[in-house]
Design a protein around this motif. Structure first.
Motif, PDB file in Angstrom:
ATOM      1  N   PRO A 157     -23.560  -5.520  -4.209  1.00 14.19           N
ATOM      2  CA  PRO A 157     -24.982  -5.262  -3.952  1.00 14.19           C
ATOM      3  C   PRO A 157     -25.236  -4.523  -2.644  1.00 14.19           C
ATOM      4  CG  PRO A 157     -24.459  -7.593  -3.691  1.00 14.19           C
ATOM      5  CD  PRO A 157     -23.275  -6.962  -4.311  1.00 14.19           C
ATOM      6  N   TYR A 158     -24.382  -4.723  -1.641  1.00 11.81           N
ATOM      7  CA  TYR A 158     -24.571  -4.024  -0.355  1.00 11.81           C
ATOM      8  C   TYR A 158     -24.542  -2.509  -0.548  1.00 11.81           C
ATOM      9  CZ  TYR A 158     -23.805  -2.636   4.493  1.00 11.81           C
ATOM     10  OH  TYR A 158     -23.930  -2.047   5.732  1.00 11.81           O
ATOM     11  N   ALA A 159     -23.584  -2.032  -1.364  1.00  9.13           N
ATOM     12  CA  ALA A 159     -23.487  -0.600  -1.617  1.00  9.13           C
ATOM     13  C   ALA A 159     -24.648  -0.099  -2.454  1.00  9.13           C
ATOM     14  CB  ALA A 159     -22.162  -0.281  -2.315  1.00  9.13           C
ATOM     15  N   LYS A 160     -25.160  -0.928  -3.351  1.00  8.72           N
ATOM     16  CA  LYS A 160     -26.260  -0.503  -4.213  1.00  8.72           C
ATOM     17  C   LYS A 160     -27.530  -0.278  -3.418  1.00  8.72           C
ATOM     18  CE  LYS A 160     -28.122  -1.461  -8.783  1.00  8.72           C
ATOM     19  NZ  LYS A 160     -28.011  -2.326  -9.971  1.00  8.72           N
ATOM     20  N   THR A 161     -27.746  -1.093  -2.394  1.00 10.93           N
ATOM     21  CA  THR A 161     -28.958  -0.945  -1.579  1.00 10.93           C
ATOM     22  C   THR A 161     -28.763   0.061  -0.447  1.00 10.93           C
ATOM     23  OG1 THR A 161     -28.274  -2.839  -0.217  1.00 10.93           O
ATOM     24  CG2 THR A 161     -29.748  -3.272  -2.089  1.00 10.93           C
ATOM     25  N   ARG A 162     -27.529   0.489  -0.208  1.00 11.57           N
ATOM     26  CA  ARG A 162     -27.245   1.424   0.894  1.00 11.57           C
ATOM     27  C   ARG A 162     -26.346   2.573   0.419  1.00 11.57           C
ATOM     28  NH1 ARG A 162     -27.572  -3.637   2.859  1.00 11.57           N
ATOM     29  NH2 ARG A 162     -28.766  -3.982   4.792  1.00 11.57           N
ATOM     30  N   ALA A 163     -26.659   3.103  -0.742  1.00 14.52           N
ATOM     31  CA  ALA A 163     -25.852   4.216  -1.278  1.00 14.52           C
ATOM     32  C   ALA A 163     -25.901   5.428  -0.355  1.00 14.52           C
ATOM     33  CB  ALA A 163     -26.344   4.592  -2.669  1.00 14.52           C
ATOM     34  N   THR A 164     -27.058   5.681   0.245  1.00 10.81           N
ATOM     35  CA  THR A 164     -27.177   6.811   1.173  1.00 10.81           C
ATOM     36  C   THR A 164     -26.266   6.623   2.387  1.00 10.81           C
ATOM     37  OG1 THR A 164     -29.482   7.142   0.503  1.00 10.81           O
ATOM     38  CG2 THR A 164     -28.782   8.154   2.557  1.00 10.81           C
ATOM     39  N   LEU A 165     -26.179   5.388   2.882  1.00 11.50           N
ATOM     40  CA  LEU A 165     -25.320   5.108   4.028  1.00 11.50           C
ATOM     41  C   LEU A 165     -23.859   5.404   3.695  1.00 11.50           C
ATOM     42  CD1 LEU A 165     -24.891   3.939   6.875  1.00 11.50           C
ATOM     43  CD2 LEU A 165     -24.734   1.671   5.809  1.00 11.50           C
ATOM     44  N   PHE A 166     -23.427   5.063   2.484  1.00  9.43           N
ATOM     45  CA  PHE A 166     -22.049   5.334   2.081  1.00  9.43           C
ATOM     46  C   PHE A 166     -21.793   6.838   1.998  1.00  9.43           C
ATOM     47  CE2 PHE A 166     -21.911   0.913   1.267  1.00  9.43           C
ATOM     48  CZ  PHE A 166     -20.578   0.553   1.188  1.00  9.43           C
ATOM     49  N   SER A 167     -22.785   7.590   1.549  1.00 10.32           N
ATOM     50  CA  SER A 167     -22.639   9.043   1.503  1.00 10.32           C
ATOM     51  C   SER A 167     -22.502   9.617   2.905  1.00 10.32           C
ATOM     52  CB  SER A 167     -23.850   9.662   0.798  1.00 10.32           C
ATOM     53  OG  SER A 167     -23.770  11.070   0.815  1.00 10.32           O
ATOM     54  N   ILE A 168     -23.361   9.161   3.829  1.00 14.75           N
ATOM     55  CA  ILE A 168     -23.292   9.650   5.212  1.00 14.75           C
ATOM     56  C   ILE A 168     -21.992   9.192   5.869  1.00 14.75           C
ATOM     57  CG2 ILE A 168     -24.417   9.590   7.473  1.00 14.75           C
ATOM     58  CD1 ILE A 168     -27.074   9.199   6.039  1.00 14.75           C
ATOM     59  N   GLY A 169     -21.523   8.001   5.516  1.00 14.22           N
ATOM     60  CA  GLY A 169     -20.248   7.512   6.053  1.00 14.22           C
ATOM     61  C   GLY A 169     -19.090   8.408   5.655  1.00 14.22           C
ATOM     62  N   ASN A 170     -19.107   8.890   4.416  1.00  9.05           N
ATOM     63  CA  ASN A 170     -18.072   9.831   3.976  1.00  9.05           C
ATOM     64  C   ASN A 170     -18.165  11.154   4.732  1.00  9.05           C
ATOM     65  OD1 ASN A 170     -16.239   9.111   1.487  1.00  9.05           O
ATOM     66  ND2 ASN A 170     -18.183   8.070   1.129  1.00  9.05           N
ATOM     67  N   ILE A 171     -19.382  11.610   5.002  1.00  8.26           N
ATOM     68  CA  ILE A 171     -19.561  12.842   5.767  1.00  8.26           C
ATOM     69  C   ILE A 171     -19.041  12.662   7.192  1.00  8.26           C
ATOM     70  CG2 ILE A 171     -21.261  14.473   6.678  1.00  8.26           C
ATOM     71  CD1 ILE A 171     -22.975  13.891   4.205  1.00  8.26           C
ATOM     72  N   LEU A 172     -19.274  11.490   7.756  1.00  5.15           N
ATOM     73  CA  LEU A 172     -18.746  11.198   9.087  1.00  5.15           C
ATOM     74  C   LEU A 172     -17.213  11.219   9.090  1.00  5.15           C
ATOM     75  CD1 LEU A 172     -18.920  10.291  12.023  1.00  5.15           C
ATOM     76  CD2 LEU A 172     -19.199   7.929  11.199  1.00  5.15           C
ATOM     77  N   ALA A 173     -16.607  10.629   8.066  1.00  5.84           N
ATOM     78  CA  ALA A 173     -15.143  10.599   7.979  1.00  5.84           C
ATOM     79  C   ALA A 173     -14.562  12.004   7.847  1.00  5.84           C
ATOM     80  CB  ALA A 173     -14.716   9.730   6.805  1.00  5.84           C
ATOM     81  N   LEU A 174     -15.177  12.835   7.007  1.00  2.00           N
ATOM     82  CA  LEU A 174     -14.644  14.192   6.832  1.00  2.00           C
ATOM     83  C   LEU A 174     -14.839  15.038   8.093  1.00  2.00           C
ATOM     84  CD1 LEU A 174     -16.977  16.622   6.209  1.00  2.00           C
ATOM     85  CD2 LEU A 174     -17.302  15.223   4.177  1.00  2.00           C
TER      86      LEU A 174
END
Length: 545
Positions: A157-174
């Motif tokens: 559920p954490y990822a479902k409510t913060r899908a945008t955060l996971f996308s930005i996290g991937n951008i930060l990693a790259l």
């Protein structure tokens, strides 16, 4: 006497001019008319081999020497099509034909046809097999896909409510994986900590593989970020009443720009249209970052109940998305803070290469970037320096920019004063290293010959017309290094060698821990494969390095 075979010694002068000495003549240098018997059958003399200095094949007079394709063992240097090596390699096939008049047997000499030349792109994509780079890409994709699947199934559920955060996290990693400032620190720490003699060779080679292949994380996180954006948009469209059309429009535009940037980075596009890739990747990325800031401000200030925006920075700074995006922005800005327009001195020892001189010494193993126009294109080169007052770059004439350095030498160029670390920097991880370079690839290794180094390095350099193409200065820099640790092969004088076999033999003879090669894709592939068969750790450039 009909079948008597006379062996003639073959030599080469210092200019590569071949001549023969026949000990059976009164004057071994005399030119005599062929006898009637010799007119019927002549002999083709092939260059020496490892097992025999003489090789004799019957040759009918109608056969002429065949010209081979240009050598594939050159890095960043053009070889004129009219100036190729003559390669006397042939296969003897006996074809018995009955002659109606005298029943004589005719031996026909057939030239061996070279296999069709593989394209550079096919070697890059197909011949490397499963690499560490591809492994890191698959790991990043797998982790993100698992998280997405668990979120969609309701187990995360954490990822479902913060899908945008996971996308930005991937951008930060790259972004971290492509930040020259971050990687410079990481490479330095790796050499300081893991480069100690007490650390096992396995750990050192694993570290080298990882650091060389961090581009796989960059690519994997780039694709994963798009997947999370799509997932976030789907969730948002299911609850349109809780958002605004402006937020959806901005999010979709960010996705489109990242998709465009990713497509431009696809190997086929990147290989065929590198300048277009560089500009699209840069400007699409910058636009996506600006719109990401707009998206964060809009989404965090929107009030669904009143359908209005209430922007307060105290509310925005409490969100993780804000801090992730701030770090991304800082990492992107840092390299541009070191951009300077500097005076340079460009000289061209030949039409194949140029030497660019700069002020200031540079540590061995670092690479530099130069540009005629900083917003449109940047070119990376190895740096040659004794670590004192100046450094220079050796640029092979293989593209529009490098050719223009020869035709119209500039007085000033844009540079990034913050040099970056790459595979050559990791030479310092090891105790004994064999460096293999072809053509202008020597530039990334020369500093190790000029400066004190933690590693005991040995060098193989294979190139054509070395002093003619690269100038007397480069030749003298190589000659300063102890002769017993250097092997220089000029193909104009000695022919095209088997660089892979030469590298393995030298690695065994010098008892090195690792081989590092800089060549074109085909040459690097051959050396790496040969070293792998001999159980010798070896590393070379990858297409995304």
């Amino acid at each position: 006497m009909e079948n008597t075979e006379i062996k003639i010694a073959r030599f080469s002068s210092c200019r590569g001019v071949a001549f023969e000495i026949n000990p059976n003549r009164i004057n071994p240098f005399a030119i005599v008319s062929p006898t009637k018997q010799e007119q019927i059958r002549t002999w083709l003399w092939l260059p020496w081999t490892r097992t025999n200095s003489f090789k004799v094949l019957p040759q009918p007079q109608t056969i002429s020497p065949t010209r081979s394709r240009g050598s594939s063992h050159f890095c960043d240097i053009d070889i004129d099509a009219s100036d190729v090596e003559v390669e006397f390699i042939a296969e003897l096939q006996d074809i018995e034909k009955s002659d109606k008049t005298n029943g004589a047997k005719v031996q026909k000499l057939l030239s061996r046809t070279d296999p069709p030349k593989r394209s550079r792109l096919s070697i890059i994509l197909l011949d490397q097999g499963f690499t560490f780079y591809k492994g890191l890409f698959m790991v990043c994709m797998a982790l993100n896909l698992v998280a997405l699947a668990l979120s969609a199934a309701g187990y995360f559920p954490y990822a479902k409510t913060r899908a945008t955060l996971f996308s930005i996290g991937n951008i930060l990693a790259l972004t971290l994986c492509r930040s020259e400032a971050v990687l410079r620190v990481v490479f330095w720490l790796a050499v300081k900590i893991i480069g100690r003699p007490c650390v096992s060779l396995g750990i050192k080679t694993a570290t080298t593989s990882f650091l060389q292949s961090v581009g796989g994380i960059h690519s994997g996180c780039g694709v994963s970020s798009m997947a999370w954006i799509v997932y976030s948009l789907v969730l948002t469209l299911k609850n349109k009443e809780k958002t605004s059309p402006e937020i959806i429009g901005v999010a979709f535009t960010v996705f489109s720009l990242i998709l465009l940037s990713s497509l431009a980075a696809f190997p086929l596009v990147r290989h065929l249209h590198h300048n277009a890739f560089e500009r699209i990747h840069r400007f699409a990325g910058w636009m996506a970052l600006l719109l990401l800031w707009l998206f964060i401000l809009l989404s965090k200030s929107y009030e669904p109940s009143s359908q209005t925006y209430d922007l307060t920075m105290s509310k925005v700074v409490k969100k993780q998305e804000f801090w992730f995006t701030l770090v991304i922005t800082i990492l992107i800005i840092i390299p541009w803070l070191s951009v300077r327009k500097v005076q340079v001195c460009v000289s061209a020892p030949s039409s194949h290469a140029s030497i660019i001189r700069f002020e200031g010494g540079v540590k061995a193993g670092l690479l530099g970037r130069v540009s005629p126009s900083p917003l449109s294109e940047w070119h990376a080169f190895g740096i040659i320096s004794d670590g004192k007052k100046e450094h220079m770059m050796l640029a092979g004439a293989v593209g529009d920019f490098t050719k223009s350095l020869i035709s119209t030498p500039p007085k000033h160029l844009w540079v990034r004063t913050m040099h970056f670390a790459g595979l050559p920097y990791l030479v310092n991880l090891y105790q004994r290293v064999l460096l293999v370079a072809t053509g202008s690839g020597i530039c990334v290794f020369l500093s190790f010959l000029l400066q004190p180094s933690k590693a005991d390095v040995s060098l193989i350099w294979v190139a054509k017309d070395i002093e003619l193409n690269f100038g007397k200065e480069i030749t003298e820099l190589v000659n300063k290094y102890p002769k017993e640790k250097v092997m220089v092969h000029d193909t104009a004088l000695s022919g095209r060698p088997n660089v892979a076999e030469m590298s393995v033999d030298a690695a065994v003879r010098w008892n090195v821990e690792v081989v590092i090669v800089t060549s074109n894709p085909e040459g690097s592939r051959d050396v790496l494969r040969a070293c792998k068969r001999a159980n010798i750790p070896a590393f070379g450039p990858i297409w995304d390095s």
